[in-house]
Design a protein around this motif. Structure first.
Motif, PDB file in Angstrom:
ATOM      1  N   ALA A  66       0.829  -1.210   0.000  1.00  0.00           N
ATOM      2  CA  ALA A  66       0.000   0.000   0.000  1.00  0.00           C
ATOM      3  C   ALA A  66       0.863   1.261   0.000  1.00  0.00           C
ATOM      4  CB  ALA A  66      -0.933  -0.014   1.218  1.00  0.00           C
ATOM      5  N   ALA A  67       1.993   1.229   0.686  1.00  0.00           N
ATOM      6  CA  ALA A  67       2.873   2.405   0.705  1.00  0.00           C
ATOM      7  C   ALA A  67       3.421   2.731  -0.674  1.00  0.00           C
ATOM      8  CB  ALA A  67       4.023   2.173   1.694  1.00  0.00           C
ATOM      9  N   LEU A  68       3.557   1.728  -1.556  1.00  0.00           N
ATOM     10  CA  LEU A  68       4.107   1.971  -2.889  1.00  0.00           C
ATOM     11  C   LEU A  68       3.200   2.836  -3.762  1.00  0.00           C
ATOM     12  CD1 LEU A  68       5.598  -1.542  -3.775  1.00  0.00           C
ATOM     13  CD2 LEU A  68       6.795   0.497  -2.977  1.00  0.00           C
ATOM     14  N   VAL A  69       1.933   2.971  -3.387  1.00  0.00           N
ATOM     15  CA  VAL A  69       1.040   3.837  -4.168  1.00  0.00           C
ATOM     16  C   VAL A  69       1.531   5.278  -4.150  1.00  0.00           C
ATOM     17  CG1 VAL A  69      -1.338   4.664  -4.373  1.00  0.00           C
ATOM     18  CG2 VAL A  69      -0.892   2.293  -3.715  1.00  0.00           C
ATOM     19  N   LEU A  70       2.201   5.683  -3.081  1.00  0.00           N
ATOM     20  CA  LEU A  70       2.691   7.059  -2.936  1.00  0.00           C
ATOM     21  C   LEU A  70       4.176   7.182  -3.248  1.00  0.00           C
ATOM     22  CD1 LEU A  70       0.859   7.925   0.402  1.00  0.00           C
ATOM     23  CD2 LEU A  70       0.090   8.381  -1.936  1.00  0.00           C
ATOM     24  N   ARG A  71       4.732   6.254  -3.962  1.00  0.00           N
ATOM     25  CA  ARG A  71       6.188   6.247  -4.170  1.00  0.00           C
ATOM     26  C   ARG A  71       6.670   7.434  -5.010  1.00  0.00           C
ATOM     27  NH1 ARG A  71       8.240   3.803  -8.957  1.00  0.00           N
ATOM     28  NH2 ARG A  71       6.586   3.440 -10.496  1.00  0.00           N
ATOM     29  N   ARG A  72       5.847   7.957  -5.926  1.00  0.00           N
ATOM     30  CA  ARG A  72       6.287   9.102  -6.742  1.00  0.00           C
ATOM     31  C   ARG A  72       6.204  10.410  -5.952  1.00  0.00           C
ATOM     32  NH1 ARG A  72       6.113   7.761 -12.453  1.00  0.00           N
ATOM     33  NH2 ARG A  72       5.075   5.761 -12.785  1.00  0.00           N
TER      34      ARG A  72
END
Length: 416
Positions: A66-72
């Protein structure tokens, strides 16, 4: 050209980055779940088997994905969060669960969006902390393949991200260089067009001003003597016809330069030069102006640009004498070779103090002279003479940058 499905997908991904990151997070979660349920070393001897992961591992995998959704939006923050989940899993949970996969993706994102020194620092720090913690505090031996795999995958993530960043920078540099070259070509094209327009305007002025001035003088003479001396009026009209015919010929030659290359109607007559100086002087003499010509140029073979400029300077200077010097004026033209230069002087003894300089909205004769001389890297001096009259003095190089004839070289050496 039809748009393929792949191109539409790429376009959608560029315009909806958050949706792409959500899809990536879902894919990473599926991979982690699949890895957590598979047992590569089945105790019963099979190559693969099934196992039941710890509930904590499932929670950590879900949170890491779920944290990878905000990676950019926050790459370093996402890296710190996913690394914390990986550390928690390696110490308290099942170290074989692939929670670190989310940290590898986050490390790749940081490397792809920052510079190389930062990538080295963050990559080494992540690699050292994750691998060192797993080796020192994990339940598996320090030499376990899971620990070595964690070391390798973090290094691959940092390297792959740096490679992608370098390629993007290289492509962007090429694109900017191409755009800059295109702008430079457009500016150069506009500059050449402006220079060509100025040259054509200058040539048209030189041709028209000279011959129209002669036509005006001869027409005035014809009108003045038409009733009393028709023979003289007839002679003046003959000069008008000759001057107009010459003007039309030179205009045709000038306008022919605007034709496209290969046009069979374009004239091939060479531009006028000092070899036609006597004819030029005779046209002014026929208009009533006394012109004396003195040459000491040793028959110098001038480049075409210099020869044309010399002719046009004399033509414009004599035209100014015809228009401004008044009746009974005399003009003297001298052409002298002085070393690597040729000097042209036109003097007249007309009314003193008259103004040859172009008034606002007036002519451009002297301006055209100066532009011609400046283009050849020569010098031009103009001004009233002491006691009356006007003086035009031009110094032109015998050789230009683009021409160096053997005859000119021999003259420069002092021999004919």
């Amino acid at each position: 050209m039809p748009v393929t499905t792949f191109q539409r997908a790429r376009r959608y991904a560029k315009t909806h980055p958050l949706a792409l990151d959500a899809a990536l997070a879902a894919g990473v979660l599926l991979c982690m779940l699949a890895g957590s349920f598979l047992e590569p070393h089945d105790p019963q001897g099979a190559s693969w088997g099934l196992r039941t992961p710890d509930p904590l591992s499932l929670v950590l995998m879900t949170l890491g994905a779920a944290a990878l959704v905000l990676r950019r939006r926050a790459p370093r923050t996402v890296l710190a969060v996913t690394s914390a989940f990986s550390l928690t899993e390696s110490v308290t949970g099942d170290p074989r669960a692939p929670v670190a996969m989310s940290a590898v993706i986050a490390l790749y994102t940081v490397a792809a969006t920052t510079d190389r020194p930062t990538t080295w620092r963050v990559g080494l720090l992540t690699m050292t902390v994750l691998t060192g913690t797993a080796m020192a505090a994990g339940p598996l031996p320090w030499y376990a393949q899971e620990n070595l795999a964690l070391f390798a995958w973090t290094g691959i993530g940092a390297t792959a991200g740096d490679a992608v960043r370098s390629r993007r920078a290289f492509v962007q540099a090429i694109r900017e260089r191409a755009e800059r070259a295109e702008r430079t070509r457009e500016e150069e094209a506009r500059r050449r067009v402006a220079e060509e327009r100025l040259r054509i305007a200058r040539d048209l002025h030189d041709v028209v001003a000279h011959h129209i001035a002669l036509v005006n003088v001869q027409a005035g003479v014809a009108a003045h003597v038409m009733d009393r001396r028709p023979d003289q009026a007839k002679e003046a009209l003959s000069h008008v016809r000759e001057a107009s015919r010459t003007a039309l010929g030179e205009l045709r030659a000038t306008v022919g330069l605007l034709r496209q290359s290969g046009d069979p109607e374009a004239p091939t007559e060479p531009a006028p030069g000092l070899d036609r100086l006597d004819d030029l002087a005779n046209t002014f003499r026929s208009a009533g102006l006394t012109v004396e010509v003195a040459r000491a140029d040793q028959d110098t073979d001038l480049p075409a640009a210099v020869d044309l400029a010399a002719y046009r300077i004399i033509q414009e200077a004599l035209t100014n004498v015809q228009k401004h010097a008044g009746p009974g004026a005399r003009a003297e033209v001298s052409i002298v070779r002085v070393g690597p230069h040729i000097e042209i002087t036109v003097l007249d003894d007309g009314a003193g103090g008259r103004d040859h300089e172009p008034a606002p909205g007036g002519g451009h004769g002297l301006l055209g002279m100066r532009e011609r001389v400046t283009a050849l890297r020569g010098t031009l001096t103009t001004g009233p003479r002491y006691g009356g009259g006007f003086r035009v003095h031009a110094i032109l190089p015998v050789q230009t940058r683009t021409s160096a004839s053997p005859a000119a070289s021999a003259d420069a050496a002092g021999g004919p």
